[in-house]
Design a protein around this motif. Structure first.
Motif, PDB file in Angstrom:
ATOM      1  N   GLN A 183       0.833  -1.201   0.000  1.00 55.28           N
ATOM      2  CA  GLN A 183       0.000   0.000   0.000  1.00 55.28           C
ATOM      3  C   GLN A 183       0.870   1.255   0.000  1.00 55.28           C
ATOM      4  O   GLN A 183       0.405   2.336  -0.349  1.00 55.28           O
ATOM      5  CB  GLN A 183      -0.914   0.016   1.234  1.00 55.28           C
ATOM      6  N   GLU A 184       2.124   1.095   0.430  1.00 58.87           N
ATOM      7  CA  GLU A 184       3.081   2.201   0.474  1.00 58.87           C
ATOM      8  C   GLU A 184       4.414   1.755  -0.101  1.00 58.87           C
ATOM      9  O   GLU A 184       4.694   0.563  -0.180  1.00 58.87           O
ATOM     10  CB  GLU A 184       3.322   2.662   1.916  1.00 58.87           C
ATOM     11  N   THR A 185       5.209   2.744  -0.490  1.00 63.01           N
ATOM     12  CA  THR A 185       6.591   2.474  -0.865  1.00 63.01           C
ATOM     13  C   THR A 185       7.490   3.246   0.085  1.00 63.01           C
ATOM     14  O   THR A 185       7.105   4.275   0.640  1.00 63.01           O
ATOM     15  CB  THR A 185       6.897   2.893  -2.318  1.00 63.01           C
ATOM     16  N   LEU A 186       8.694   2.737   0.285  1.00 63.23           N
ATOM     17  CA  LEU A 186       9.682   3.382   1.134  1.00 63.23           C
ATOM     18  C   LEU A 186      10.915   3.652   0.291  1.00 63.23           C
ATOM     19  O   LEU A 186      11.410   2.753  -0.392  1.00 63.23           O
ATOM     20  CB  LEU A 186      10.032   2.490   2.321  1.00 63.23           C
ATOM     21  N   HIS A 187      11.387   4.896   0.343  1.00 60.75           N
ATOM     22  CA  HIS A 187      12.557   5.285  -0.442  1.00 60.75           C
ATOM     23  C   HIS A 187      13.593   5.937   0.455  1.00 60.75           C
ATOM     24  O   HIS A 187      13.247   6.721   1.342  1.00 60.75           O
ATOM     25  CB  HIS A 187      12.169   6.284  -1.540  1.00 60.75           C
ATOM     26  N   LEU A 188      14.851   5.614   0.205  1.00 64.20           N
ATOM     27  CA  LEU A 188      15.965   6.345   0.788  1.00 64.20           C
ATOM     28  C   LEU A 188      16.317   7.425  -0.222  1.00 64.20           C
ATOM     29  O   LEU A 188      16.658   7.127  -1.370  1.00 64.20           O
ATOM     30  CB  LEU A 188      17.162   5.426   1.028  1.00 64.20           C
ATOM     31  N   VAL A 189      16.193   8.674   0.209  1.00 69.20           N
ATOM     32  CA  VAL A 189      16.390   9.819  -0.678  1.00 69.20           C
ATOM     33  C   VAL A 189      17.543  10.670  -0.160  1.00 69.20           C
ATOM     34  O   VAL A 189      17.662  10.888   1.050  1.00 69.20           O
ATOM     35  CB  VAL A 189      15.089  10.666  -0.738  1.00 69.20           C
ATOM     36  N   GLU A 190      18.385  11.151  -1.060  1.00 70.49           N
ATOM     37  CA  GLU A 190      19.420  12.129  -0.723  1.00 70.49           C
ATOM     38  C   GLU A 190      18.972  13.471  -1.281  1.00 70.49           C
ATOM     39  O   GLU A 190      18.774  13.613  -2.491  1.00 70.49           O
ATOM     40  CB  GLU A 190      20.761  11.735  -1.319  1.00 70.49           C
ATOM     41  N   ALA A 191      18.787  14.443  -0.392  1.00 65.07           N
ATOM     42  CA  ALA A 191      18.295  15.759  -0.816  1.00 65.07           C
ATOM     43  C   ALA A 191      18.785  16.819   0.162  1.00 65.07           C
ATOM     44  O   ALA A 191      19.203  16.509   1.278  1.00 65.07           O
ATOM     45  CB  ALA A 191      16.768  15.747  -0.859  1.00 65.07           C
ATOM     46  N   ALA A 192      18.693  18.063  -0.258  1.00 65.57           N
ATOM     47  CA  ALA A 192      19.079  19.177   0.596  1.00 65.57           C
ATOM     48  C   ALA A 192      18.109  19.331   1.755  1.00 65.57           C
ATOM     49  O   ALA A 192      18.516  19.596   2.890  1.00 65.57           O
ATOM     50  CB  ALA A 192      19.157  20.466  -0.211  1.00 65.57           C
TER      51      ALA A 192
END
Length: 97
Positions: free
Chosen positions: A52-61
Motif C-alpha cells: 500500500q506504500e513504498t519506502l525510499h531512501l532519498v538524498e536531498a538538501a
C-alpha cells in the motif's frame, strides 16, 4: 546532502482493481522514478508490507526539494500517489561505504 526516509502512499486516483503495473501512466511513472535513481536522488526504494506504500531512501538538501521533485511525478499529478511521510534518516550502517 542529507538522507531522508520517504513513504509514498496510494492517492485517490489509485484503481484498487488493477495491479501496480496496470495503473494508468505506469510507463511514465516508471521512467520518472528511474530518472530520480539515475540522478542519485533516490538511493533505493520499493513497495513495503502489503504494497500500500513504498519506502525510499532519498538524498536531498531538504524536505522542500523532496516535495518539489516528487510533485513532478506523473502519478502525483494524476492523484495515484502522494507523499505520506518524510523523515530525516541518520544512516549509521551502510554497506555502500
Amino acid at each position: 546532502m542529507a538522507n531522508f526516509a520517504v513513504r509514498l502512499a496510494r492517492g485517490q486516483g489509485w484503481d484498487p482493481s488493477r495491479q501496480i503495473r496496470d495503473q494508468e501512466a505506469w510507463d511514465e511513472h516508471a521512467a520518472f522514478m528511474d530518472g530520480l535513481v539515475e540522478d542519485g536522488f533516490i538511493v533505493l526504494g520499493g513497495p513495503v508490507g502489503d504494497s500500500q506504500e513504498t519506502l525510499h531512501l532519498v538524498e536531498a538538501a531538504d524536505e522542500n526539494e523532496i516535495n518539489a521533485r516528487l510533485a513532478e511525478d506523473p502519478w502525483a499529478a494524476a492523484g495515484l500517489l502522494r507523499i505520506g511521510v518524510i523523515e530525516p534518516w541518520a544512516l549509521w550502517l551502510d554497506s555502500r561505504s
